[in-house]
Design a protein around this motif. Structure first.
Motif, PDB file in Angstrom:
ATOM      1  N   ARG A  21      13.127  25.758  95.440  1.00  0.00           N
ATOM      2  CA  ARG A  21      13.806  24.740  96.234  1.00  0.00           C
ATOM      3  C   ARG A  21      14.404  23.637  95.363  1.00  0.00           C
ATOM      4  O   ARG A  21      15.523  23.175  95.611  1.00  0.00           O
ATOM      5  CB  ARG A  21      12.839  24.139  97.259  1.00  0.00           C
ATOM      6  N   VAL A  22      13.646  23.220  94.334  1.00  0.00           N
ATOM      7  CA  VAL A  22      14.140  22.119  93.494  1.00  0.00           C
ATOM      8  C   VAL A  22      15.039  22.604  92.370  1.00  0.00           C
ATOM      9  O   VAL A  22      15.550  21.812  91.579  1.00  0.00           O
ATOM     10  CB  VAL A  22      12.963  21.310  92.911  1.00  0.00           C
ATOM     11  N   GLY A  23      15.224  23.904  92.248  1.00  0.00           N
ATOM     12  CA  GLY A  23      16.170  24.434  91.273  1.00  0.00           C
ATOM     13  C   GLY A  23      15.609  24.680  89.879  1.00  0.00           C
ATOM     14  O   GLY A  23      16.364  24.869  88.924  1.00  0.00           O
ATOM     15  N   LEU A  24      14.273  24.708  89.754  1.00  0.00           N
ATOM     16  CA  LEU A  24      13.682  24.984  88.433  1.00  0.00           C
ATOM     17  C   LEU A  24      13.689  26.488  88.128  1.00  0.00           C
ATOM     18  O   LEU A  24      13.854  26.886  86.976  1.00  0.00           O
ATOM     19  CB  LEU A  24      12.249  24.448  88.384  1.00  0.00           C
ATOM     20  N   PHE A  25      13.501  27.325  89.168  1.00  0.00           N
ATOM     21  CA  PHE A  25      13.536  28.772  89.002  1.00  0.00           C
ATOM     22  C   PHE A  25      14.490  29.366  90.040  1.00  0.00           C
ATOM     23  O   PHE A  25      14.673  28.807  91.132  1.00  0.00           O
ATOM     24  CB  PHE A  25      12.144  29.381  89.214  1.00  0.00           C
ATOM     25  N   THR A  26      15.070  30.519  89.717  1.00  0.00           N
ATOM     26  CA  THR A  26      15.918  31.221  90.662  1.00  0.00           C
ATOM     27  C   THR A  26      15.072  32.131  91.542  1.00  0.00           C
ATOM     28  O   THR A  26      13.889  32.381  91.251  1.00  0.00           O
ATOM     29  CB  THR A  26      16.967  32.072  89.929  1.00  0.00           C
ATOM     30  N   GLU A  66       4.950  25.984  80.326  1.00  0.00           N
ATOM     31  CA  GLU A  66       5.839  25.519  79.265  1.00  0.00           C
ATOM     32  C   GLU A  66       7.307  25.631  79.695  1.00  0.00           C
ATOM     33  O   GLU A  66       8.124  24.743  79.399  1.00  0.00           O
ATOM     34  CB  GLU A  66       5.602  26.334  77.985  1.00  0.00           C
ATOM     35  N   LEU A  67       7.633  26.712  80.390  1.00  0.00           N
ATOM     36  CA  LEU A  67       9.007  26.912  80.845  1.00  0.00           C
ATOM     37  C   LEU A  67       9.397  25.859  81.889  1.00  0.00           C
ATOM     38  O   LEU A  67      10.516  25.328  81.860  1.00  0.00           O
ATOM     39  CB  LEU A  67       9.164  28.319  81.423  1.00  0.00           C
ATOM     40  N   ILE A  68       8.473  25.558  82.795  1.00  0.00           N
ATOM     41  CA  ILE A  68       8.724  24.510  83.783  1.00  0.00           C
ATOM     42  C   ILE A  68       8.983  23.176  83.089  1.00  0.00           C
ATOM     43  O   ILE A  68       9.897  22.423  83.462  1.00  0.00           O
ATOM     44  CB  ILE A  68       7.535  24.401  84.767  1.00  0.00           C
ATOM     45  N   LYS A  69       8.163  22.884  82.059  1.00  0.00           N
ATOM     46  CA  LYS A  69       8.303  21.632  81.318  1.00  0.00           C
ATOM     47  C   LYS A  69       9.691  21.521  80.674  1.00  0.00           C
ATOM     48  O   LYS A  69      10.352  20.473  80.742  1.00  0.00           O
ATOM     49  CB  LYS A  69       7.212  21.560  80.254  1.00  0.00           C
ATOM     50  N   LYS A  70      10.163  22.615  80.068  1.00  0.00           N
ATOM     51  CA  LYS A  70      11.479  22.611  79.419  1.00  0.00           C
ATOM     52  C   LYS A  70      12.603  22.447  80.444  1.00  0.00           C
ATOM     53  O   LYS A  70      13.569  21.703  80.214  1.00  0.00           O
ATOM     54  CB  LYS A  70      11.670  23.909  78.636  1.00  0.00           C
ATOM     55  N   ARG A  71      12.476  23.130  81.575  1.00  0.00           N
ATOM     56  CA  ARG A  71      13.547  23.052  82.584  1.00  0.00           C
ATOM     57  C   ARG A  71      13.563  21.688  83.274  1.00  0.00           C
ATOM     58  O   ARG A  71      14.624  21.200  83.671  1.00  0.00           O
ATOM     59  CB  ARG A  71      13.382  24.183  83.596  1.00  0.00           C
ATOM     60  N   ARG A  72      12.409  21.070  83.435  1.00  0.00           N
ATOM     61  CA  ARG A  72      12.382  19.704  83.973  1.00  0.00           C
ATOM     62  C   ARG A  72      13.157  18.765  83.048  1.00  0.00           C
ATOM     63  O   ARG A  72      13.954  17.936  83.511  1.00  0.00           O
ATOM     64  CB  ARG A  72      10.932  19.226  84.107  1.00  0.00           C
ATOM     65  N   HIS A  74      15.484  19.602  81.006  1.00  0.00           N
ATOM     66  CA  HIS A  74      16.897  19.986  80.969  1.00  0.00           C
ATOM     67  C   HIS A  74      17.676  19.426  82.165  1.00  0.00           C
ATOM     68  O   HIS A  74      18.815  18.944  82.010  1.00  0.00           O
ATOM     69  CB  HIS A  74      17.016  21.513  80.943  1.00  0.00           C
ATOM     70  N   ILE A  75      17.069  19.476  83.359  1.00  0.00           N
ATOM     71  CA  ILE A  75      17.792  19.009  84.551  1.00  0.00           C
ATOM     72  C   ILE A  75      17.354  17.599  84.982  1.00  0.00           C
ATOM     73  O   ILE A  75      17.811  17.086  86.005  1.00  0.00           O
ATOM     74  CB  ILE A  75      17.590  19.987  85.736  1.00  0.00           C
ATOM     75  N   HIS A  76      16.444  17.004  84.179  1.00  0.00           N
ATOM     76  CA  HIS A  76      15.975  15.634  84.425  1.00  0.00           C
ATOM     77  C   HIS A  76      15.350  15.485  85.816  1.00  0.00           C
ATOM     78  O   HIS A  76      15.625  14.540  86.560  1.00  0.00           O
ATOM     79  CB  HIS A  76      17.137  14.634  84.271  1.00  0.00           C
ATOM     80  N   TYR A  77      14.496  16.437  86.152  1.00  0.00           N
ATOM     81  CA  TYR A  77      13.783  16.386  87.431  1.00  0.00           C
ATOM     82  C   TYR A  77      12.285  16.207  87.136  1.00  0.00           C
ATOM     83  O   TYR A  77      11.668  17.042  86.476  1.00  0.00           O
ATOM     84  CB  TYR A  77      14.018  17.680  88.230  1.00  0.00           C
ATOM     85  N   HIS A  78      11.709  15.102  87.638  1.00  0.00           N
ATOM     86  CA  HIS A  78      10.318  14.780  87.273  1.00  0.00           C
ATOM     87  C   HIS A  78       9.439  14.527  88.508  1.00  0.00           C
ATOM     88  O   HIS A  78       8.485  13.746  88.440  1.00  0.00           O
ATOM     89  CB  HIS A  78      10.296  13.541  86.382  1.00  0.00           C
ATOM     90  N   PHE A  79       9.746  15.182  89.621  1.00  0.00           N
ATOM     91  CA  PHE A  79       8.990  14.950  90.846  1.00  0.00           C
ATOM     92  C   PHE A  79       8.160  16.189  91.235  1.00  0.00           C
ATOM     93  O   PHE A  79       8.302  17.248  90.645  1.00  0.00           O
ATOM     94  CB  PHE A  79       9.944  14.582  91.985  1.00  0.00           C
TER      95      PHE A  79
END
Length: 591
Positions: A21-26, A66-72, A74-79
């Motif tokens: 939903r938040v766009g971290l994973f497809t 770790e992947l979630i951390k990198k994608r956060r 990258h897209i500047h999403y911290h919620f």
């Protein structure tokens, strides 16, 4: 099993929906995670579960984190961390707990669990169950974690006390407990100092003078030395105390205990002597190298005075070993002042001689003694001979002495070699290889073969056999084929003999421009007299030889018939199998 796995996968759906939903994973990636997690879950529910399955699952979940951390980033999403990361972290710690419960003694699993929790700021999950926590390293790690990560000296102290219930006489626990109390004391002193500098009222803070002076550490020390009465352990606690600048009274107490209660231990004298090197003095303040060398020499002399008291009070090999080791270590130190270098060497030689005279010089130091006398051939030879008298059963000492006399060109080498073969215990496993190493050098120094031939009569079978092999090799290298054959003929009836003795002669024959098959047959026949009842390989090599360039293939049948008649036990079956392979072309010809 399927129901449990299905339930666990369904429990993941809320976090996966949030990720999508938040766009971290497809959507495709979420399906891939479900598929992979299902496969990993099924592995954990098999009848026999491997530790590697747990580790693989844990590693996969960490990779997702770790992947979630990198994608956060990258897209500047911290919620929505509670909905996404927290369930994953909780699942990983649950996997760790299940794994450590099943493999209680795997320290690396515990360490990995703690490292993960620290990295992901999940300290509440580090729960050390008393019933499972039996490994010493884990108690110490848990206590350190309480002190360093949670700043809770009370919890750390409680863990150390519980650790001592399971390991009541363990040095490491006491050392770390002692260090922890001193660290706690240092922190309190620093806090008090900072508050005083800020001119704050200390009324609401409790800074007990006894605690600030290290009394709790002293209690730990007294308890420790009451249970572990070893000088080395007391010294280890003293070394820990010296790290802290407020422990002078505690250091004096420990030092007094050491000098009062442990004078029968060479470790005490060694420690007290070396302390003289750090005694106050001019040291580096002296302007010239010669002056500094003179100061160093005075310090070393004071050390030696303590060692002299030690060997007078405790005339034992460990005490002399400490004295010699100190002198040797000082000699190895670099200096550009020749007087200091000469003084150190003179001191070391004197101490070694005195230790030898007392029959208390350690075996390994004779080599150092001989090397120091490299410029004095007579002195080196004398030390080499005395070493063999002191350690007449030691292979390494005989080997060292023989090598020394060979390098010096001494005429006593033959007699000494015979003495070595006589004195060394034939049951010593390393005897053969060590003596043969000397033989290789010894043979190159001989002008005649008489002395060596006598040494072939060693009472040790393994030595005698290998000596004959070396003698045959030496004969071939110095006198060629004729001399080697003559040596072979003279020794072939001188048992014990090894198979290698015969195969070496066969190899020498085959190196000739025109090998004589009759000679080769003779060597094989003589070898088969010794080993024909069990060595199937020797029979097969004989057959292959007859199939070769210089042989007569019609003889193979007779040899095969004889082999089947003479071989015994399992060697018959091995020979039959290999001979069949040879006949069908699966075994190569003679080399």
């Amino acid at each position: 099993m399927a129901e449990i796995v299905q339930q666990r996968i369904e429990d993941r759906i809320p976090e996966l929906e949030q990720l999508e939903r938040v766009g971290l994973f497809t959507k495709k990636e979420v399906k891939s995670i479900i598929k992979r997690a299902t496969a990993l879950e099924y592995k954990l529910h098999r009848l026999i579960v491997n530790k590697e399955d747990f580790i693989a699952y844990i590693q996969y979940e960490i990779n997702v984190l770790e992947l979630i951390k990198k994608r956060r980033a990258h897209i500047h999403y911290h919620f929505k961390r509670e909905e996404i990361e927290f369930p994953i972290i909780h699942r990983i710690t649950s996997l760790f707990r299940r794994a450590t419960k099943k493999w209680k003694d795997d320290v690396q699993l515990w360490f990995s669990h703690v490292a993960f929790c620290k990295k992901w700021f999940w300290p509440k999950q580090i729960q050390f169950n008393e019933n499972r926590l039996r490994l010493l390293a884990l108690w110490i790690m848990a206590a350190k974690s309480e002190l360093e990560d949670r700043d809770s000296s009370e919890s750390a102290r409680h863990l150390f006390l519980r650790a001592l219930r399971f390991h009541p006489n363990n040095k490491k626990v006491y050392q770390e407990y002692f260090r922890m109390e001193l660290l706690h004391c240092e922190k309190l002193r620093q806090q008090k100092e900072q508050l005083e500098k800020a001119e704050m009222d200390l009324g609401e803070y409790e800074f007990s003078p006894e605690i600030l002076s290290g009394k709790l550490a002293e209690v730990v020390y007294r308890d420790a030395v009451g249970k572990i009465k070893e000088a080395g352990f007391v010294i280890s606690l003293l070394n820990i105390a010296t790290i802290f600048d407020f422990t002078k009274e505690l250091q004096d107490l420990i030092l007094n205990d050491l000098q009062t209660n442990y004078t029968e231990d060479s470790v005490t004298w060694d420690f007290m002597a070396k302390r003289e090197l750090d005694a106050p003095g001019a040291g580096d303040e002296l302007p010239t190298a010669k002056g500094r060398a003179s100061d160093i020499n005075r310090r070393e002399e004071r050390c030696c005075q303590v060692y002299e008291e030690g060997v007078k009070s405790l005339n034992t090999e460990p005490m002399w070993t400490c004295y010699v080791a100190f002198c040797l270590e000082r000699l190895k130190r670099k200096t550009n002042v020749q007087e200091l270098k000469d003084k150190r060497q003179e001191r070391l030689l004197t101490v070694m001689q005195r230790a030898h005279d007392s029959s208390l010089l350690k075996e390994s130091y004779y080599k150092n003694w001989i090397l120091l006398l490299s410029g004095d051939a007579e002195g080196a030879a004398r030390v080499a001979m005395t070493a063999t008298q002191r350690y007449s059963q030691s292979v390494s000492v005989w080997s060292l002495s023989l090598q020394t006399l060979m390098q010096l060109g001494s005429g006593d080498i033959g007699r000494l070699f015979q003495d070595a073969l006589t004195h060394v215990n034939p049951k010593v496993h390393t005897h053969t290889s060590s003596v043969i190493c000397v033989v290789n050098s010894y043979m190159s120094t001989l002008s005649t073969t008489v002395q060596l031939y006598r040494s072939l009569l060693s009472p040790v079978s393994a030595v005698a056999m290998e000596m004959k092999e070396k003698y045959l090799d030496w004969s071939f290298s110095t006198g060629g084929y004729k001399k080697a054959r003559k040596t072979f003929m003279s020794l072939q009836e001188n048992r014990p003999l090894s198979k290698a003795f015969f195969t070496r002669m066969i190899g020498i024959e085959k190196k000739q421009e025109m090998p004589k098959m009759n000679n080769l047959r003779d060597y094989y026949e003589r070898a088969l007299q010794e080993f024909g009842t069990f060595d199937d390989d020797l029979w097969l090599q004989y057959i292959l030889e007859e199939q070769g360039t210089y042989g007569e293939p019609q003889n193979c049948g007779k040899i095969h018939w004889r082999a089947m008649k003479f071989l015994e036990g399992e060697s018959v079956e091995r020979f039959t199998t290999r001979y069949t392979l040879f006949q069908t072309g699966h075994l190569g010809g003679a080399q």
